[in-house]
Design a protein around this motif. Sequence first.
Motif, PDB file in Angstrom:
ATOM      1  N   GLY A  54      45.637  34.583 117.252  1.00 17.77           N
ATOM      2  CA  GLY A  54      44.228  34.482 117.615  1.00 17.77           C
ATOM      3  C   GLY A  54      43.572  33.176 117.220  1.00 17.77           C
ATOM      4  O   GLY A  54      42.387  33.157 116.868  1.00 17.77           O
ATOM      5  N   LYS A  55      44.287  32.053 117.305  1.00 14.72           N
ATOM      6  CA  LYS A  55      43.739  30.748 116.945  1.00 14.72           C
ATOM      7  C   LYS A  55      43.213  30.054 118.205  1.00 14.72           C
ATOM      8  O   LYS A  55      43.888  29.221 118.816  1.00 14.72           O
ATOM      9  N   GLU A  56      41.980  30.417 118.585  1.00 12.96           N
ATOM     10  CA  GLU A  56      41.425  29.843 119.812  1.00 12.96           C
ATOM     11  C   GLU A  56      41.230  28.336 119.713  1.00 12.96           C
ATOM     12  O   GLU A  56      41.296  27.619 120.720  1.00 12.96           O
ATOM     13  N   GLY A  57      40.978  27.834 118.504  1.00 17.33           N
ATOM     14  CA  GLY A  57      40.789  26.397 118.342  1.00 17.33           C
ATOM     15  C   GLY A  57      42.004  25.598 118.754  1.00 17.33           C
ATOM     16  O   GLY A  57      41.888  24.503 119.324  1.00 17.33           O
ATOM     17  N   THR A  58      43.194  26.125 118.486  1.00 20.47           N
ATOM     18  CA  THR A  58      44.422  25.437 118.895  1.00 20.47           C
ATOM     19  C   THR A  58      44.551  25.432 120.412  1.00 20.47           C
ATOM     20  O   THR A  58      44.973  24.425 121.008  1.00 20.47           O
ATOM     21  N   LEU A  59      44.193  26.541 121.055  1.00 19.66           N
ATOM     22  CA  LEU A  59      44.249  26.594 122.519  1.00 19.66           C
ATOM     23  C   LEU A  59      43.310  25.555 123.122  1.00 19.66           C
ATOM     24  O   LEU A  59      43.681  24.851 124.076  1.00 19.66           O
TER      25      LEU A  59
END
Length: 523
Positions: free
Chosen positions: A296-301
């Motif tokens: 759930g690491k949206e920042g990486t996406l």
Amino acid sequence: MSGYPPYGNQGGGYPPQYGGGNSGYPNYPQDNSFQQQPPMPGYNDSQSCASLYGTTAAPSNNMNYPPAPYDSYGGNQMSNPSYGMGGGNNYPPPPGGQPPPSMYGQPPQQFGGYGNSQYQPPYPQQPPPPQQFGGYGNAPVQPVYPQQPGPPPPGGMYPNIPGPSDFGQGGMPPFSYQQPGPPPQEQQSVFLASLENYQGTVFPFPTFNAEADCQGLRHAMQGAGTNERVLIDVVANRSNFQRQHIKLTYKTMFGTDLVKQLGGELSGEFKEVISALFDAPATYEAWSLHKAMSSGKEGTLREILLTRTNAEIRAIVDTFKRTYNKDLEHEISHRVRGADFKRMLISAVQANREELTPQQIQQARQMGIESVIDRNRARQDAEDLYKAGAGKFGTDEKTFNAIFARRSYYQLRATFEEYQRKHGKDIAQVIRSEFSGDAQDAYLVLISCIRDRPTFFAERIHKAVSGLGTRDSTLIRVIVTRSEIDLAQIKQRYQHLYNRSLAQDVGGDTSGDYKRILLSIVK
């Protein structure tokens, strides 16, 4: 770094060929008239993209990758452009085929330097003059070295783009690209970066000798423990293309996978950095996306999918499919929450953003950037954005997505200017009014990169080292993936934004060999 898939491609399996760009491997001569930009100030809600220089700064659409030595699906590909990460990718053996002098027995310098050893010290020295090597495919290699910041360029909408006068009477430096080209639909990305003047901090080692490096690494792992300083000195001073060649040569010479062997010797964040450096960029970024969706690491996406060029994204999508036997778009559809954010990511993985053609690049250099911008369309897009947001009750999210996902960075800058000129609001302020959550963050990432990509990555690193603890994976990923692209400019922006050097903050938040290798890359 448990859970990391088998440390990249085991002596092969490199991504399919894509047009380069400037992840360090453009196949055209370097622009010797380049003057680096001084640090850029940040943006705020009321500040237009034109306000810093009279107009906006050029983005860095220059991360396309070099050829990997071999491909498990197609054999030897050294003569063709592919996907890697490094600068100036065509390397011959040293003259006479003799390996460089021995690197052993020399007193170590701070952070992995080796005095009179064959290895390039990790901190800037007086650069040697550019050399031209025959390499593979007769493409010239002209290493670029960091320069002292020069005075700001005179005005203009794109301060990072040299004007026609910088190239003499012809206006455009002649290309010497002689290798077989990529498919026509991908040729845009090959030359996209030729408008930019960004630099990395890691360059190809001029007297690269893969066999000598393999012998040195093997010697460093013999006996009790590992000589980490030798490992750092080699790995941090080779381009990604050269590291891929080292991996292949090591397995050829010793019948052992180098990265697996190193994995058994190392641990923690230092092991993660080494693994990232030895991966082809598409492999490392596909792994990063897979891990981000699982946790759930949206920042990486956002960081990866909203900042890469078309060719880079295609290579990531293909590598993701080969590595995990899953479709990246399908994974985004089923794992990412939030309809607007999901829509933006799915648009991004289509790798279909408008990019300048080689002809437009030449035209922009000779006649100015306005010659390749459609001002009428910019005015119409600005009006459509107004009608989809501030000019109506509620928000038409699909109109915002269509314009932001399709237009080139250059065209979007013009759209932002037209919006502010007519409606008196900065586009970032508009986004904060119309969106929230992950979708708002995603649009702000895009706006930041459209205006000045190094500033976005400087802010990303600062968040990783600020506060309690360190976001190590973010810190590693940004430094490794930008090391051959625009890390020199990221350092400048960081110094300006935070009144501290990037090396100072990275060194203060890390320790041991982990600290040494990061500082050897940052320089």
